[in-house]
Each structure stands twice: as C-alpha cells, then as structure tokens.
Design a protein around this motif. Structure first.
Motif, PDB file in Angstrom:
ATOM      1  N   UNK A 169      -0.154-112.607 -16.581  1.00 27.90           N
ATOM      2  CA  UNK A 169       0.929-111.783 -17.334  1.00 27.90           C
ATOM      3  C   UNK A 169       0.350-110.569 -17.856  1.00 27.90           C
ATOM      4  N   UNK A 170      -0.685-110.708 -18.697  1.00 30.36           N
ATOM      5  CA  UNK A 170      -1.353-109.425 -19.323  1.00 30.36           C
ATOM      6  C   UNK A 170      -1.556-108.500 -18.253  1.00 30.36           C
ATOM      7  N   UNK A 171      -2.222-108.937 -17.104  1.00 27.95           N
ATOM      8  CA  UNK A 171      -3.020-108.091 -15.997  1.00 27.95           C
ATOM      9  C   UNK A 171      -1.635-107.422 -15.463  1.00 27.95           C
ATOM     10  N   UNK A 172      -0.505-108.094 -15.283  1.00 26.74           N
ATOM     11  CA  UNK A 172       0.758-107.415 -14.682  1.00 26.74           C
ATOM     12  C   UNK A 172       1.372-106.372 -15.398  1.00 26.74           C
ATOM     13  N   UNK A 173       1.287-106.593 -16.753  1.00 26.20           N
ATOM     14  CA  UNK A 173       1.946-105.595 -17.724  1.00 26.20           C
ATOM     15  C   UNK A 173       0.791-104.338 -17.689  1.00 26.20           C
TER      16      UNK A 173
END
Length: 103
Positions: free
Chosen positions: A73-77
C-alpha cells in the motif's frame, strides 16, 4: 504478531504553490480512499513558512487491518503521489512508518 503501521510523509513546497498543492493532494488522497476502502488520509501544514517554503505532512492509516499500511500500500501511495505531485516542484518526500504503542 503483526502491528498496524501508519505512514507519515513530509516534504516542502513553495508558499506560492500552497493552494494548488492542497487541491492536488486532497484529490490524490480522495482517489486513494476510493481505491483502498477504510484508508484514513490527512493533510497537514506547518502554520509558518520558512524562507518562502511550507512544510507539509500527509498521514495514512488503515484501522481494522491487522498490518495497517502495508509496504504494498505504501508503494501505491508513493506511485500515485509521484504521478500527481511531480509538476508542483515539491522537495523529496520523506516517508516514515510508525506503529501505535500499547501504553
């Protein structure tokens, strides 16, 4: 046992770009909330500028998910932020993850 990670992301942007930046980040966070149900996102800014720059902070949490904000999710953000905010001339984004204390 996993612990629910939360993200705190800070960077600087020119004060002249504050209105545009706020609008773009709010739209970016809205798209993320639609894509990831339950995601809580906030935008904060230091009240006083320094040398023509504001410091901004985005926060992300995913209550109810045992891992909170995962690395995926951090990478998507961050990918979404790179696409959205690159034209605004912000400084590098500093991403830090924290977990709640059982105090």
């Amino acid at each position: 046992m996993s612990v629910a990670r939360e993200l705190f992301i800070y960077y600087r942007a020119r004060t002249a770009d504050a209105t545009a930046l706020q609008s773009e980040v709010m739209a970016h966070q809205s798209r993320l909330r639609n894509r990831f149900p339950g995601l809580q996102a906030r935008l904060l800014r230091r009240p006083e500028p320094a040398d023509g720059w504001h410091t901004w902070m985005e926060t992300y949490a995913l209550p109810g998910h045992p891992d909170g904000v995962t690395e995926a999710l951090e990478q998507s953000i961050e990918q979404s932020a790179a696409e959205t905010l690159a034209p605004l001339g912000c400084t590098a984004r500093h991403v830090e993850a924290f977990v709640p204390c059982a105090c």
